[in-house]
Motif scaffolding. Structure first.
Motif, PDB file in Angstrom:
ATOM      1  N   GLN A   1       0.813  -1.222   0.000  1.00 10.00           N
ATOM      2  CA  GLN A   1       0.000   0.000   0.000  1.00 10.00           C
ATOM      3  C   GLN A   1       0.848   1.274   0.000  1.00 10.00           C
ATOM      4  O   GLN A   1       0.523   2.226  -0.694  1.00 10.00           O
ATOM      5  N   TYR A   2       1.889   1.285   0.800  1.00  5.89           N
ATOM      6  CA  TYR A   2       2.717   2.481   0.899  1.00  5.89           C
ATOM      7  C   TYR A   2       3.700   2.627  -0.258  1.00  5.89           C
ATOM      8  O   TYR A   2       4.117   3.733  -0.581  1.00  5.89           O
ATOM      9  N   SER A   3       4.093   1.529  -0.863  1.00  4.81           N
ATOM     10  CA  SER A   3       5.080   1.631  -1.941  1.00  4.81           C
ATOM     11  C   SER A   3       4.446   1.795  -3.319  1.00  4.81           C
ATOM     12  O   SER A   3       5.107   2.306  -4.231  1.00  4.81           O
ATOM     13  N   MET A   4       3.207   1.401  -3.494  1.00  3.35           N
ATOM     14  CA  MET A   4       2.593   1.481  -4.824  1.00  3.35           C
ATOM     15  C   MET A   4       2.560   2.915  -5.369  1.00  3.35           C
ATOM     16  O   MET A   4       2.975   3.125  -6.523  1.00  3.35           O
ATOM     17  N   PRO A   5       2.124   3.930  -4.621  1.00  3.57           N
ATOM     18  CA  PRO A   5       2.175   5.290  -5.178  1.00  3.57           C
ATOM     19  C   PRO A   5       3.611   5.740  -5.497  1.00  3.57           C
ATOM     20  O   PRO A   5       3.852   6.417  -6.498  1.00  3.57           O
ATOM     21  N   PHE A   6       4.541   5.344  -4.667  1.00  4.82           N
ATOM     22  CA  PHE A   6       5.955   5.643  -4.840  1.00  4.82           C
ATOM     23  C   PHE A   6       6.463   5.041  -6.158  1.00  4.82           C
ATOM     24  O   PHE A   6       7.139   5.704  -6.948  1.00  4.82           O
ATOM     25  N   VAL A   7       6.100   3.797  -6.419  1.00  7.53           N
ATOM     26  CA  VAL A   7       6.519   3.103  -7.641  1.00  7.53           C
ATOM     27  C   VAL A   7       5.808   3.691  -8.859  1.00  7.53           C
ATOM     28  O   VAL A   7       6.424   3.924  -9.902  1.00  7.53           O
ATOM     29  N   GLN A   8       4.516   3.954  -8.732  1.00  2.00           N
ATOM     30  CA  GLN A   8       3.773   4.536  -9.851  1.00  2.00           C
ATOM     31  C   GLN A   8       4.327   5.906 -10.241  1.00  2.00           C
ATOM     32  O   GLN A   8       4.443   6.217 -11.432  1.00  2.00           O
TER      33      GLN A   8
END
Length: 192
Positions: A111-118
């Motif tokens: 959840q926390y890394s998905m926006p970061f990766v996107q």
């Protein structure tokens, strides 16, 4: 129950293949790091992209092999109570641990890394260093892979626990079976 055992075996096979493949990156890391040191101290030259490369290879390797390490039971655990316990006690401990700690942890990481990766993919993020490597967004994607592989291996552990607790331990895939001989070694007399 055979269906569950088959799912666990497939998950273990995936982590085994990925783990053994990405473990070879350790050799690449040593070669690149050695090359960087030789270039710097013998020839007084340095390439920022090569320094990025061995750091990135390290990150890729450790995130990719985490599920493999869990498969091999190589992660840190408090073995003082776990190892000498009976198989059913270990299975219950693993089942509770997977659902109480492991799966929630992987969900939080996802959840926390998905926006970061996107965000990294949206502008094809590269190294912040001038002359550094392009493609940092690919490395950041390994965080999602890490969460997925750990969660999948946790699911395989939960299946193993369910099989053991239901009296179907004979169906547990060999790659994740509990080892009956996994006892805490005794210290020699006078060692303590």
């Amino acid at each position: 129950m055979r269906f569950l055992a088959g799912i666990a075996a497939i998950i273990c096979a995936v982590n085994l293949i990925i783990g053994k493949t990405f473990a070879w990156l350790s050799l690449a890391i040593v070669v690149v790091c050695f090359t960087v040191v030789v270039q710097r101290y013998l020839f007084a030259i340095s390439y920022v992209w090569m320094q990025d490369l061995y750091i990135w290879l390290n990150g890729a390797m450790f995130t990719a092999v985490a599920g493999f390490a869990l498969l091999r039971d190589d992660h840190v655990r408090v073995d003082i109570f776990y190892r000498p316990a009976r198989m059913r006690t270990r299975a219950l401990t693993d089942l509770i641990g997977v659902f109480l700690f492991l799966l929630p942890f992987t969900w939080v990481v996802y959840q926390y890394s998905m926006p970061f990766v996107q965000r990294a993919w949206s502008y094809h993020e590269a190294s912040a260093n001038v002359g550094g490597m392009p493609g940092l967004y690919i490395l950041k994607s390994f965080i999602i892979g890490f969460a997925a592989l750990i969660a999948l291996q946790g699911l395989a552990m939960a299946i193993r626990s369910v099989l053991v607790l239901s009296g179907n331990a004979h169906l547990v895939p060999k790659s994740i079976e509990y080892r009956a001989d996994a006892k805490v070694p005794e210290l020699p007399k006078g060692a303590a």
